[in-house]
Scaffold this active site. Structure first.
Site, PDB file in Angstrom:
ATOM      1  N   GLY B  14       0.815  -1.222   0.000  1.00 10.52           N
ATOM      2  CA  GLY B  14       0.000   0.000   0.000  1.00 10.52           C
ATOM      3  C   GLY B  14       0.842   1.261   0.000  1.00 10.52           C
ATOM      4  CB  CYS B 130      -2.390  11.638   8.729  1.00  5.97           C
ATOM      5  SG  CYS B 130      -4.071  11.659   8.074  1.00  5.97           S
ATOM      6  N   GLY B 161      -4.614  10.478   1.903  1.00  3.51           N
ATOM      7  CA  GLY B 161      -5.263   9.905   3.071  1.00  3.51           C
ATOM      8  C   GLY B 161      -6.206   8.770   2.717  1.00  3.51           C
ATOM      9  CE  LYS B 214     -10.201   7.601  12.185  1.00  3.60           C
ATOM     10  NZ  LYS B 214      -9.770   7.247  10.810  1.00  3.60           N
ATOM     11  CG  HIS B 243      -3.217  15.857   5.554  1.00  2.00           C
ATOM     12  ND1 HIS B 243      -3.570  15.443   4.290  1.00  2.00           N
ATOM     13  CD2 HIS B 243      -3.695  14.900   6.401  1.00  2.00           C
ATOM     14  CE1 HIS B 243      -4.212  14.284   4.370  1.00  2.00           C
ATOM     15  NE2 HIS B 243      -4.295  13.930   5.643  1.00  2.00           N
TER      16      HIS B 243
END
Lengths: 338, 338
Positions: B14, B130, B161, B214, B243
């Site tokens: 990934g 993140c 993300g 989160k 980000h």
């Protein structure tokens, strides 16, 4: 007025100017005569209004004679040079630039918010900054019922705020990057495609950029709340022509969510868009070319009982500039002020 | 440990897994054996580690035997299925998914902030979300000196993300739109190119999406401040892999700007980037592929004497995921915990 207005559009060839022409053709402002004005550089072009080709003339003391109304969107220095002459010659000027916004004798108007301020005009009326217009349309319906104590804004501003060249630059940069070439910059100081950066307007000694200070000072003037507490972070994002804003809005008391939602659903100029099942809220791509300010994701702030969070998108060229200017003209007519 | 660690990477194919391999090759974690694990679908592929081709094996009870450390980034359900088995077989698991983050007996660690929490691990250690990692690295140096009262965050989150497919989708959509074709969507519910939208994670009854919760819950756990007041608006933007966050940070008392700047300039994991003359601050394109959290545009909030505004960018795959996981492993070694 019985025969209609003699209207001038200054900056007719720009992104906002051409949008004004389109909006004038769609709406019902009574126009007897339409004069397209621009810098000598752009003069000689032909634009189309409601299917009719019209010449673009160079702005001058002569071409500013005999107008009832002038809609200006050619930048602050052009407005400062020519609008006093147009007003002297008998026109009411609606100025899209920042030149006159904070002057005490110049109404700064969002027709959904403070149309009554138009009564005090002395020839020049200012159209607010785009981010300010979008925010005030969304927050006024709430502020009227329970006054706002403090706003914290983060913006997601499109390329169009820097004009048609910036929009093309964003597209060119995207293609450059997709082809593996370095992106070229001219309109913006840094690449905008697949990137973003704090708003590129001049910074003051306190570290706020001009765009942020416009949001603060203009909102205070439009709301008639000189002490309103407001902070903003303005950011350019790789979107073509609609702005978005994340607003944290604190009131002096709790604002029941259902009441706030109800007020926004009925508010003038607002399209309230929420589909919680689909996670579907306002998006700049869908706000593009549309009139309303799209508001949604209204939530109780979990960190402060007196605060709500909301999200909005609006077409920067349309309600953020051209449409608001035309609506000011419509409000002048409705109030018998022209 | 004398001969080095036997390390497994679960989810090796990934976006985060391949980044972990790159980071392991660059840094000094002592590795005696490296085992690449993935779903049966991805097994059979070959990846390169430090110039050496390595096979990707299907994760199973057998392939999880004999590891000292496993770095997992294959999603919450895969972690729930396999990490207890790996731990049972003797490994310490560092999990990049959300599966275990809020469990009381699982340390949730950002090495610059709370490395001491690793001492209490019971086999599984969680890597935070993140956006939370980036925010806590930037705010911890301030919070340590003058505690934070309330944070209001607005995020500008990249496609990465949502994984490698989402990054490709953004590029494909941009090309579609530039060619005048309708953009195709699969990884995201709505087009992201030249657009943006509130984060597409599930919404709770209070209107907060999972990503926002989160940030709230994980920050409270990492800072050991269960009552910290925090609200967030998380937004996907058409950026590939870094980000950005606009943070309004209120303290219990005024935080002198010069002191805050000085703390951030010296802070571990932070690159403080400000050039006020050039209006140059952190940008996601420049944070891409880099290790630090880039912080700048530090300002006194004009609306609140006790608040500062700041801006940050960080590579979502790197410090936001893979690098932080590797740094946790390094901290385990430094503390003699593995």
């Amino acid at each position: 007025m019985a025969q209609g207005l003699r209207v001038g559009v200054l900056g007719a060839t720009g992104a906002v100017g051409t949008e004004i022409l389109g909006i004038l053709a769609q709406r019902s402002l009574p126009i007897a005569d339409l004069r397209l004005l621009a810098s000598p550089r752009s003069a000689g072009q032909t634009l189309t209004f409601a299917g009719t080709p019209l010449p673009v003339q160079a702005v001058s003391a002569e071409t500013l004679q005999g107008l009832d109304l002038i809609l200006a969107s050619a930048g602050a220095s052009v407005s400062r040079q020519w609008l006093p002459i147009a007003v002297q010659a008998g026109a009411i000027a609606i100025d899209n630039s920042s030149a006159y916004r904070m002057e005490a004798n110049v109404p700064l108007v969002v027709p959904e918010v403070n149309p009554q301020d138009l009564k005090d005009h002395q020839g020049i009326i200012a159209n607010p900054n785009c981010t300010t217009i979008l925010m005030t349309v969304a927050l006024w319906p709430l502020h009227q019922v329970r006054p706002i104590r403090r706003i914290i804004a983060a913006t997601y501003q499109s390329a169009s705020g820097a004009g048609a060249k910036a929009m093309q630059e964003l597209k060119d940069q995207a293609l450059d990057i997709l082809k593996g070439n370095p992106p070229r910059t001219a309109a913006f100081p840094y690449p905008l495609a697949f990137n973003l950066f704090p708003h590129n307007s001049p910074l003051n000694d306190q570290g706020y950029c001009q765009e942020e200070m416009k949001m603060i000072n203009e909102t205070r003037k439009i709301f008639h709340t000189p002490d309103l507490r407001l902070s903003a972070t303005c950011v350019r994002v790789p979107v073509l022509r609609a702005h978005s804003e994340a607003l944290n809005v604190e009131f002096f008391e709790p604002f029941p969510l259902a009441e706030a939602r109800n007020l926004l659903q009925q508010a003038a100029g607002v399209a309230f868009v929420e589909d919680w099942e689909r996670n579907y809220f306002p998006m700049p791509l869908e706000a593009t070319g549309k009139d309303p300010v799209f508001v949604g994701r209204l939530r109780q702030d979990l960190s402060e009982p007196n605060a709500l969070e909301l999200w909005l998108c609006g077409d920067q060229i349309r309600k953020g500039a051209a449409l608001n200017a035309v609506q000011i003209a419509e409000s002048l007519i409705a109030q018998g002020l022209i």
